[in-house]
Write a protein that holds these residues in place. Structure first.
Motif, PDB file in Angstrom:
ATOM      1  N   GLU A 120       0.832  -1.210   0.000  1.00  0.00           N
ATOM      2  CA  GLU A 120       0.000   0.000   0.000  1.00  0.00           C
ATOM      3  C   GLU A 120       0.869   1.263   0.000  1.00  0.00           C
ATOM      4  O   GLU A 120       0.566   2.225  -0.724  1.00  0.00           O
ATOM      5  CB  GLU A 120      -0.947   0.032   1.188  1.00  0.00           C
ATOM      6  CG  GLU A 120      -1.874   1.247   1.153  1.00  0.00           C
ATOM      7  CD  GLU A 120      -3.179   1.028   1.878  1.00  0.00           C
ATOM      8  OE1 GLU A 120      -4.202   1.563   1.418  1.00  0.00           O
ATOM      9  OE2 GLU A 120      -3.171   0.328   2.901  1.00  0.00           O
ATOM     10  N   ARG A 124       1.225   4.309  -3.027  1.00  0.00           N
ATOM     11  CA  ARG A 124       1.201   5.760  -2.790  1.00  0.00           C
ATOM     12  C   ARG A 124       2.534   6.403  -3.204  1.00  0.00           C
ATOM     13  O   ARG A 124       2.551   7.527  -3.725  1.00  0.00           O
ATOM     14  CB  ARG A 124       0.901   6.038  -1.318  1.00  0.00           C
ATOM     15  CG  ARG A 124      -0.536   5.735  -0.927  1.00  0.00           C
ATOM     16  CD  ARG A 124      -0.899   6.325   0.426  1.00  0.00           C
ATOM     17  NE  ARG A 124      -2.332   6.336   0.606  1.00  0.00           N
ATOM     18  CZ  ARG A 124      -3.000   5.434   1.309  1.00  0.00           C
ATOM     19  NH1 ARG A 124      -2.354   4.434   1.901  1.00  0.00           N
ATOM     20  NH2 ARG A 124      -4.314   5.520   1.426  1.00  0.00           N
ATOM     21  N   HIS A 199      -9.209   1.013  -6.805  1.00  0.00           N
ATOM     22  CA  HIS A 199      -7.862   1.529  -6.563  1.00  0.00           C
ATOM     23  C   HIS A 199      -7.640   2.913  -7.173  1.00  0.00           C
ATOM     24  O   HIS A 199      -6.658   3.579  -6.839  1.00  0.00           O
ATOM     25  CB  HIS A 199      -6.816   0.572  -7.141  1.00  0.00           C
ATOM     26  CG  HIS A 199      -6.859  -0.808  -6.545  1.00  0.00           C
ATOM     27  ND1 HIS A 199      -6.927  -1.029  -5.188  1.00  0.00           N
ATOM     28  CD2 HIS A 199      -6.863  -2.034  -7.130  1.00  0.00           C
ATOM     29  CE1 HIS A 199      -6.961  -2.342  -4.959  1.00  0.00           C
ATOM     30  NE2 HIS A 199      -6.930  -2.972  -6.120  1.00  0.00           N
ATOM     31  N   TYR A 202      -6.416   6.296  -5.403  1.00  0.00           N
ATOM     32  CA  TYR A 202      -5.015   6.574  -5.077  1.00  0.00           C
ATOM     33  C   TYR A 202      -4.457   7.696  -5.954  1.00  0.00           C
ATOM     34  O   TYR A 202      -3.604   8.473  -5.519  1.00  0.00           O
ATOM     35  CB  TYR A 202      -4.154   5.326  -5.278  1.00  0.00           C
ATOM     36  CG  TYR A 202      -4.285   4.275  -4.199  1.00  0.00           C
ATOM     37  CD1 TYR A 202      -3.861   4.520  -2.891  1.00  0.00           C
ATOM     38  CD2 TYR A 202      -4.827   3.026  -4.493  1.00  0.00           C
ATOM     39  CE1 TYR A 202      -3.969   3.544  -1.904  1.00  0.00           C
ATOM     40  CE2 TYR A 202      -4.943   2.037  -3.506  1.00  0.00           C
ATOM     41  CZ  TYR A 202      -4.516   2.311  -2.217  1.00  0.00           C
ATOM     42  OH  TYR A 202      -4.624   1.352  -1.238  1.00  0.00           O
ATOM     43  N   GLU A 205      -4.756  11.370  -4.647  1.00  0.00           N
ATOM     44  CA  GLU A 205      -4.075  11.794  -3.422  1.00  0.00           C
ATOM     45  C   GLU A 205      -2.920  12.726  -3.762  1.00  0.00           C
ATOM     46  O   GLU A 205      -2.163  12.475  -4.699  1.00  0.00           O
ATOM     47  CB  GLU A 205      -3.578  10.575  -2.650  1.00  0.00           C
ATOM     48  CG  GLU A 205      -4.706   9.690  -2.143  1.00  0.00           C
ATOM     49  CD  GLU A 205      -4.200   8.500  -1.329  1.00  0.00           C
ATOM     50  OE1 GLU A 205      -2.966   8.405  -1.104  1.00  0.00           O
ATOM     51  OE2 GLU A 205      -5.021   7.655  -0.931  1.00  0.00           O
TER      52      GLU A 205
END
Length: 295
Positions: A120, A124, A199, A202, A205
């Protein structure tokens, strides 16, 4: 028998008919608008796709070969998401960072020998920070070697409809043999959004915490234009400033690709202009591009 009193009426009718014909003629003659492009012609490429219909709304040099730079990492993530979906890894799986991965040039998170990163955090690090060391670590973990993983990337690109892309590495760092097109990048962006909706957030972000430190991202389009929700930026000297952008608001969905801009700010301004033009396109117009350096 002549009717002199009808002549003024006939003249007025003829004038009105001529005006109507003139207006109709103007309506079928395209008007030309100018669009400033923040890149030279040999680097610039762009395409705008309607995400709901698949229709191409705008394109320029969209099938010309271009260097993807860090847009490459979109395919690295595609294969990482696929591994998650297939249960081969989980978000807590620890990925070792080899000496080779740690040696990659910035942008990177900077690891020491023997360190690992969970999946994870790796996602990111790639989506937000575009970390080259993490992209290579993922490639080595999933492919056994970066070369083998690059071959997997190219094979997957053909499978999802990218016709002209060849990957040589997982990061997008300079390689003369690593080529793509704006249209292929639009295909990849569309596929990521459609195949992995769980997903895809992501990509929206703008920062994340890693080992107690706030890591900030590069995609300044996030928060700048309402409806923009990803995806990825990229830059190497050979490519110029690239971006794939996803827009989703008010019932409209777009995928935009701009490649080759002279600066990140100019690239972002251009993307915003393309969004506005394609949300409210003027009917019956043609667009002439004014490339950087042209008068």
């Amino acid at each position: 028998m002549s009717h002199p009193h009808l002549f003024p009426f006939i003249k007025r009718f003829a004038a009105a008919f001529a005006l109507l014909a003139l207006v109709a003629g103007c309506a079928t003659t395209p008007t030309e608008t100018m669009l400033a492009v923040p890149a030279p012609a040999q680097k610039y490429a762009a395409v705008v796709i309607d995400g709901s219909t698949g229709k191409t709304l705008f394109e320029a040099n969209s099938t010309a070969p271009r260097y993807p730079a860090s847009l490459t990492k979109m395919m690295t993530l595609y294969l990482l998401f696929e591994a998650l979906e297939q249960g081969r890894i989980s978000k807590t799986t620890l990925i070792p960072v080899s000496d080779n991965a740690a040696r990659q040039p910035p942008t990177k998170l900077r690891f020491r020998r023997g360190e690992t990163i969970d999946v994870e955090s790796a996602i990111r690090a790639i989506t937000v920070k575009s970390a080259n060391d993490v992209a290579v670590a993922v490639a080595e973990y999933l492919g056994g070697s970066e070369d083998a993983f690059a071959a997997m990337m190219t094979a997957k690109s053909r499978q999802i409809g990218m016709r002209s892309t060849v990957f040589r590495n997982a990061s997008g760092l300079p390689d003369a043999g690593q080529l793509t097109t704006a249209r292929d990048m639009a295909v990849l962006g569309t596929a990521l959004r459609a195949r992995f909706p769980q997903h895809f957030p992501y990509f929206s972000e703008s920062d994340f915490m890693f080992r107690g430190r706030l890591v900030r991202g590069h995609n300044d389009m996030l928060g700048r234009v309402r409806g923009v929700n990803g995806i990825k930026t990229g830059f190497i000297r050979a490519s110029g400033f690239n971006i794939v952008t996803s827009y989703d608001a008010d019932g409209r969905r777009l995928i935009l690709v701009v490649m080759g801009a002279d600066s990140a700010r100019q690239r972002n301004d251009h993307v915003e202009a393309l969004i506005q033009r394609n949300l409210s396109p003027a009917s019956n117009t043609t667009t002439r591009l004014l490339y950087a350096g042209e008068q």
